[in-house]
Design an enzyme around this catalytic site. Structure first.
Site, mmCIF file in Angstrom:
data_model
loop_
_atom_site.group_PDB
_atom_site.id
_atom_site.type_symbol
_atom_site.label_atom_id
_atom_site.label_comp_id
_atom_site.label_asym_id
_atom_site.label_seq_id
_atom_site.Cartn_x
_atom_site.Cartn_y
_atom_site.Cartn_z
ATOM 1 N N ARG A 101 0.848 -1.176 0.000
ATOM 2 C CA ARG A 101 0.000 0.000 0.000
ATOM 3 C C ARG A 101 0.888 1.233 0.000
ATOM 4 O O ARG A 101 1.872 1.301 0.750
ATOM 5 C CB ARG A 101 -0.849 -0.044 1.272
ATOM 6 N N LEU A 103 2.056 4.915 0.863
ATOM 7 C CA LEU A 103 1.864 5.750 2.044
ATOM 8 C C LEU A 103 1.491 7.166 1.615
ATOM 9 O O LEU A 103 1.996 7.673 0.615
ATOM 10 C CB LEU A 103 3.147 5.808 2.879
ATOM 11 N N HIS A 119 12.396 -4.009 -1.295
ATOM 12 C CA HIS A 119 11.878 -4.172 -2.649
ATOM 13 C C HIS A 119 12.698 -5.257 -3.361
ATOM 14 O O HIS A 119 13.927 -5.247 -3.286
ATOM 15 C CB HIS A 119 11.981 -2.842 -3.406
ATOM 16 N N GLU A 184 16.689 -11.151 0.700
ATOM 17 C CA GLU A 184 15.899 -10.108 1.379
ATOM 18 C C GLU A 184 15.998 -10.292 2.891
ATOM 19 O O GLU A 184 16.152 -9.325 3.643
ATOM 20 C CB GLU A 184 14.425 -10.193 0.961
HETATM 21 C C1 GAR Z 1 8.810 -9.451 -0.625
HETATM 22 O O1 GAR Z 1 9.368 -10.099 -1.743
HETATM 23 C C2 GAR Z 1 8.996 -7.965 -0.720
HETATM 24 O O2 GAR Z 1 10.232 -7.603 -1.266
HETATM 25 C C3 GAR Z 1 7.873 -7.574 -1.624
HETATM 26 O O3 GAR Z 1 6.787 -8.339 -1.166
HETATM 27 C C4 GAR Z 1 7.269 -9.567 -0.663
HETATM 28 C C5 GAR Z 1 6.697 -9.772 0.724
HETATM 29 O O4 GAR Z 1 7.039 -11.028 1.209
HETATM 30 N N1 GAR Z 1 7.602 -6.168 -1.549
HETATM 31 C C6 GAR Z 1 7.322 -5.426 -2.618
HETATM 32 O O5 GAR Z 1 7.244 -5.873 -3.751
HETATM 33 C C7 GAR Z 1 7.122 -3.954 -2.315
HETATM 34 N N2 GAR Z 1 7.132 -3.189 -3.524
HETATM 35 P P1 GAR Z 1 6.875 -11.395 2.734
HETATM 36 O O6 GAR Z 1 5.434 -11.021 3.098
HETATM 37 O O7 GAR Z 1 7.099 -12.861 2.797
HETATM 38 O O8 GAR Z 1 7.877 -10.590 3.523
#
Ligand code: GAR
Length: 215
Positions: A101, A103, A119, A184
């Site tokens: 979402r 901000l 990201h 990540e």
């Molecule tokens: C992750 O890959 C994160 O980098 C991405 O959503 C996923 C959440 O995974 N975020 C985005 O794409 C933001 N633009 P998680 O719920 O297992 O942490």
């Protein structure tokens, strides 16, 4: 950020925002629990979706949680509730962990250089949704993940940590996304450690070590 690492036992209170499975949140919680991330504690886990699996994991861990459904609400109104909740829990650093979402300006202004996002690409390449699929479809040979401060533009603020991942001949978008996710989990802990150390500052677009006296 106050100097938690050198500050005689003080810890920086984190507020985690998530919308889904919450694996980045769990990785952060484990890093703290196992002593790999010192000087930080999770004050509250907030979601905009009651059914988010990450929220259930937070409850299992005994962490304070809150839900503010965003569907059908004006962004500013919804964000005002989230900001109030973060303040009520004494949050000093907000960590977006799969928070799908945007901000509001007001939210960003309430925590200047105090909101991190993760990201799944090496920004500024492949901003927006499904960054792993974007990189794969583009034919990138290297992609990865970025932890950055949130500013008013999408996937844009100063970069705190990046980790690279090679795209293999044998990859499909799923295997690639899986390897990025592993990085990540490492990157987010590294980034939070950097921020709570108090040793770095934002200078223009760069997040760099503070200069000592006389430099
Ligand atoms: C992750 O890959 C994160 O980098 C991405 O959503 C996923 C959440 O995974 N975020 C985005 O794409 C933001 N633009 P998680 O719920 O297992 O942490």
């Amino acid at each position: 950020m106050r100097d938690a690492a050198a500050g005689g036992g003080t810890t920086v209170r984190l507020g985690i925002l998530l919308s889904g499975r919450g694996s980045n949140f769990v990785a952060i919680a484990e890093s703290i629990h196992e002593g790999r991330l010192k000087g930080a504690e999770i004050a509250v886990v907030i979601s905009n979706a009651a059914e988010a699996a990450g929220l259930a994991k937070a409850r299992e861990m005994g962490l304070p949680t809150a839900v503010f459904e965003s569907r059908g609400r004006r962004r500013e109104e919804h964000d005002a509730d989230v900001i109030a909740c973060l303040r009520a829990h004494g949050v000093e650093l907000v960590c977006l962990a799969g928070y799908m979402r945007l901000l509001s300006r007001e939210f960003v202004a309430a925590f200047p250089n105090r909101i991190l996002n993760i990201h799944p690409s090496l920004l500024p390449a492949f901003p927006g949704l499904e960054a792993q699929e974007q990189a794969f479809a583009y034919g990138a040979k290297v992609t990865g993940c970025t932890v950055h401060f949130v500013d008013e533009e999408l996937d844009h603020g100063a970069i705190v940590v990046q980790r690279a991942v090679s795209v293999l001949e044998t990859d499909d978008e799923h295997s690639l996304a899986e390897r990025i996710l592993k990085e990540e989990h490492v990157a987010y802990t590294e980034a939070i450690a950097r921020v709570v150390s108090g040793e770095y500052e934002v200078r223009g677009r760069k997040y760099v070590k503070k200069r000592g006296n006389g430099e």
